[in-house]
Structure formats: structure tokens, C-alpha cells
Design a protein around this motif. Structure first.
Motif, PDB file in Angstrom:
ATOM      1  N   LYS A 101      15.080  -1.117  -1.873  1.00  0.00           N
ATOM      2  CA  LYS A 101      15.280  -0.246  -0.713  1.00  0.00           C
ATOM      3  C   LYS A 101      14.062  -0.278   0.208  1.00  0.00           C
ATOM      4  CE  LYS A 101      19.337   1.677  -1.683  1.00  0.00           C
ATOM      5  NZ  LYS A 101      20.517   1.548  -0.789  1.00  0.00           N
ATOM      6  N   LEU A 102      12.864  -0.276  -0.385  1.00  0.00           N
ATOM      7  CA  LEU A 102      11.652  -0.310   0.423  1.00  0.00           C
ATOM      8  C   LEU A 102      11.583  -1.606   1.226  1.00  0.00           C
ATOM      9  CD1 LEU A 102       8.987   0.849   1.347  1.00  0.00           C
ATOM     10  CD2 LEU A 102       7.928  -0.005  -0.755  1.00  0.00           C
ATOM     11  N   GLY A 191      -0.447   2.567  -1.168  1.00  0.00           N
ATOM     12  CA  GLY A 191      -0.865   1.175  -1.052  1.00  0.00           C
ATOM     13  C   GLY A 191      -2.315   1.044  -0.631  1.00  0.00           C
ATOM     14  N   ARG A 192      -2.744   1.896   0.289  1.00  0.00           N
ATOM     15  CA  ARG A 192      -4.134   1.824   0.756  1.00  0.00           C
ATOM     16  C   ARG A 192      -5.111   2.221  -0.354  1.00  0.00           C
ATOM     17  NH1 ARG A 192      -6.388   1.389   5.869  1.00  0.00           N
ATOM     18  NH2 ARG A 192      -8.460   2.284   6.119  1.00  0.00           N
ATOM     19  N   LEU A 193      -4.727   3.179  -1.179  1.00  0.00           N
ATOM     20  CA  LEU A 193      -5.577   3.555  -2.310  1.00  0.00           C
ATOM     21  C   LEU A 193      -5.776   2.370  -3.246  1.00  0.00           C
ATOM     22  CD1 LEU A 193      -4.234   7.130  -3.104  1.00  0.00           C
ATOM     23  CD2 LEU A 193      -6.593   6.550  -2.487  1.00  0.00           C
ATOM     24  N   GLN A 194      -4.708   1.620  -3.479  1.00  0.00           N
ATOM     25  CA  GLN A 194      -4.826   0.433  -4.324  1.00  0.00           C
ATOM     26  C   GLN A 194      -5.728  -0.612  -3.673  1.00  0.00           C
ATOM     27  OE1 GLN A 194      -3.694  -0.193  -7.487  1.00  0.00           O
ATOM     28  NE2 GLN A 194      -3.285   2.002  -7.411  1.00  0.00           N
ATOM     29  N   SER A 235       1.679  -7.681   6.263  1.00  0.00           N
ATOM     30  CA  SER A 235       1.374  -6.318   5.820  1.00  0.00           C
ATOM     31  C   SER A 235       2.426  -5.811   4.839  1.00  0.00           C
ATOM     32  CB  SER A 235       1.257  -5.373   7.020  1.00  0.00           C
ATOM     33  OG  SER A 235       2.490  -5.235   7.690  1.00  0.00           O
ATOM     34  N   SER A 236       3.691  -6.186   5.051  1.00  0.00           N
ATOM     35  CA  SER A 236       4.733  -5.790   4.101  1.00  0.00           C
ATOM     36  C   SER A 236       4.484  -6.432   2.747  1.00  0.00           C
ATOM     37  CB  SER A 236       6.114  -6.194   4.634  1.00  0.00           C
ATOM     38  OG  SER A 236       6.434  -5.480   5.808  1.00  0.00           O
ATOM     39  N   GLY A 237       4.101  -7.703   2.764  1.00  0.00           N
ATOM     40  CA  GLY A 237       3.786  -8.385   1.513  1.00  0.00           C
ATOM     41  C   GLY A 237       2.602  -7.756   0.805  1.00  0.00           C
ATOM     42  N   ARG A 238       1.573  -7.396   1.588  1.00  0.00           N
ATOM     43  CA  ARG A 238       0.395  -6.755   0.985  1.00  0.00           C
ATOM     44  C   ARG A 238       0.769  -5.410   0.373  1.00  0.00           C
ATOM     45  NH1 ARG A 238      -2.497  -9.166   5.624  1.00  0.00           N
ATOM     46  NH2 ARG A 238      -1.921  -7.362   6.893  1.00  0.00           N
ATOM     47  N   LEU A 239       1.573  -4.626   1.099  1.00  0.00           N
ATOM     48  CA  LEU A 239       1.953  -3.301   0.610  1.00  0.00           C
ATOM     49  C   LEU A 239       2.754  -3.405  -0.683  1.00  0.00           C
ATOM     50  CD1 LEU A 239       2.163  -0.234   0.937  1.00  0.00           C
ATOM     51  CD2 LEU A 239       4.166  -0.600   2.401  1.00  0.00           C
ATOM     52  N   LEU A 240       3.733  -4.286  -0.711  1.00  0.00           N
ATOM     53  CA  LEU A 240       4.561  -4.430  -1.911  1.00  0.00           C
ATOM     54  C   LEU A 240       3.722  -4.909  -3.096  1.00  0.00           C
ATOM     55  CD1 LEU A 240       7.702  -5.983  -0.214  1.00  0.00           C
ATOM     56  CD2 LEU A 240       7.600  -3.748  -1.339  1.00  0.00           C
ATOM     57  N   THR A 245       1.019  -3.472  -8.241  1.00  0.00           N
ATOM     58  CA  THR A 245      -0.197  -3.308  -9.036  1.00  0.00           C
ATOM     59  C   THR A 245      -0.271  -1.904  -9.606  1.00  0.00           C
ATOM     60  OG1 THR A 245      -1.381  -4.908  -7.665  1.00  0.00           O
ATOM     61  CG2 THR A 245      -2.723  -3.394  -8.974  1.00  0.00           C
ATOM     62  N   GLU A 246       0.166  -0.933  -8.780  1.00  0.00           N
ATOM     63  CA  GLU A 246       0.163   0.460  -9.211  1.00  0.00           C
ATOM     64  C   GLU A 246       1.285   0.727 -10.209  1.00  0.00           C
ATOM     65  OE1 GLU A 246      -0.029   4.791  -6.952  1.00  0.00           O
ATOM     66  OE2 GLU A 246       1.342   3.262  -6.245  1.00  0.00           O
TER      67      GLU A 246
END
Length: 251
Positions: A101-102, A191-194, A235-240, A245-246
Motif C-alpha cells: 500500500k505504501l 525513515g529519517r530516524l533510520q 527517495s521512495s527507494g531510500r524510504l522503503l 531496516t526498521e
């Protein structure tokens, strides 16, 4: 933050300044502090009252416009359009916990912002182009502050993309953007915390913002479209990847 903010509405621990101001403004409308048709104080007055920047006020007002509670007209400023949020298209909160969904929500955002960048390049006023440049620099600066400013970094990122949508001169682009990012904000924070755990946002992400801003400043619609496409794909790839990782996403 002034006493008005604390006294007017209950706040959620950890909420950003924009979240807090939005909640107070919404509370004032729903509870009749401002009636339908009333004109809100100016951005400058609200910023002074809440002891925040005008950017924070602008974001809060934009969110309530997206909800249909506020509207604006040239020369009149923001005014109360409805005392209840508009019902309609919605993204359930639980969808943000599903990878599939994301991915679909991020794909929708791409469709919106890629064309917005091209339209902004063609239509943006000199003032709007300058605002986009300032927003790119603010995003860069937010990445130099570090851990304590995670929420500020996300706000700076969204502030840049909001400036691009606003530069189209089409209020519907801005309204849909505000709705989508209201749903995505918490996910972006996670995502930014990771990213910070691994040393911070990449310089690639920062340069991508500058490249988009430069393309719009030059009035190159096709280049702006391509730069935004490249950026949102990355950016979508980085976020996912950060959220995997989390280990916080279901299939």
C-alpha cells in the motif's frame, strides 16, 4: 510557544510545531472561536501569537484548506469555509503499515509532483522561484543540524515540495499534496530516524532538491519533470529501504 497554544487544545507528545498549530486552528474552528466566514489573522500575526515561523503557519493553514475547513481569496487572506472537515477520498492509517500500500501511495505522489514540477517551471512567478530556492537551501541546512531536528528536517523536505506545488498556481495540486503528505509524515519521520542511525541523509538527496530548483528557475519544464521523477524514484527507494531496516512494514 505562547500560552495560547497550550490553553486552546490538548496536544500530543512529540507533535511537530506544524501539527500543534494545525490542531489549535482546527480546534478554534470546530468550537466556534472563529465562525464560518470569519477571516483569520494574518500569517505574521499568527506567527507572532504562536511564536513560530511563518512557514509553520503556512503549513498549518494549507492542511486545513486541504480538509475544506479554510479557504482563501486574493486580497482577503484565509477565512473559515466550514466548521467540519470535508469527507471524501481518504487513506486509512493502517495502509501506511503495508509495504504494498505504501508503494502505491508513493506512486500516487510521484504522479502528482512530477507534473507539478513541469507546470511550476512554466508558470512560476519570480517570487515563487525564489521561494523554491530558499526551500532547497532550508532542506540542506536541516541536514546539518543532526538528531534533535528530525521533525524539522522532514518539515523542510515537505516545505520544498509544497513550494513546488504552490508555484503551479493550481490550488488543487497544493490541496492534494497537503493531504498525501499528512498521511506520509509519520512514515517519513521513521525513515529519517533510520537514516540518522547510518550517518544522516545522503548528499544525493540534498543535491536532487537543488537540481529541481535550478530546473524550475531556468523555466525548463521537461528537465524539471525529469529531475523530479528521478528524485522521487530515489527517495521512495531510500524510504522503503530505511523502513525495511526498521522491520516495520508488513507485506
Amino acid at each position: 510557544m505562547t500560552g495560547n497554544l497550550q490553553a486552546t487544545a490538548p496536544l500530543v507528545d512529540g507533535a511537530t510545531l506544524s501539527d500543534q498549530v494545525t490542531e489549535v486552528l482546527r480546534h478554534n474552528v470546530v468550537n466556534g472561536v472563529w465562525s464560518v466566514g470569519d477571516v483569520l489573522p494574518s500569517e505574521t500575526a499568527l506567527a507572532s501569537d504562536f511564536d513560530v515561523s511563518r512557514t509553520v503557519i503556512r503549513e498549518a493553514v494549507s492542511r486545513l484548506k486541504a480538509e475544506g475547513m479554510l479557504s482563501s481569496r486574493q486580497g482577503r487572506g484565509a477565512f473559515v469555509a466550514s466548521d467540519r472537515p470535508r469527507q471524501g477520498f481518504a487513506i486509512p492509517e493502517r495502509d501506511m503499515e503495508s509495504q504494498r500500500k505504501l508503494e502505491q501511495i508513493l506512486e500516487l505522489r510521484m504522479g502528482l509532483e512530477i507534473e507539478a514540477a513541469a507546470i511550476a517551471a512554466a508558470r512560476a512567478t519570480p517570487e515563487a522561484r525564489e521561494e523554491i530556492q530558499r526551500a532547497a537551501a532550508a532542506y540542506d541546512q536541516s541536514n546539518k543540524i543532526g538528531g534533535p531536528a528530525v521533525a524539522a528536517g522532514v518539515s523542510a523536505d515537505l516545505g520544498f515540495h509544497r513550494a513546488v506545488c504552490e508555484a503551479t498556481g493550481n490550488s488543487y495540486y497544493l490541496s492534494l499534496f497537503n493531504y498525501l503528505v499528512a498521511s506520509l509524515r509519520e512514515t517519513m519521520l521513521a525513515g529519517r530516524l533510520q537514516a540518522l542511525k547510518r550517518g544522516g541523509e545522503s548528499r544525493d538527496a540534498i543535491q536532487e532538491h537543488y537540481d529541481i530548483a535550478a530546473s524550475i528557475a531556468q523555466g525548463d519544464a521537461e528537465r524539471a519533470r525529469q529531475r523530479m521523477r528521478d528524485h522521487l524514484q530515489m527517495s521512495s527507494g531510500r524510504l522503503l529501504a530505511q523502513l525495511k531496516t526498521e522491520d516495520g512494514l508488513a507485506e
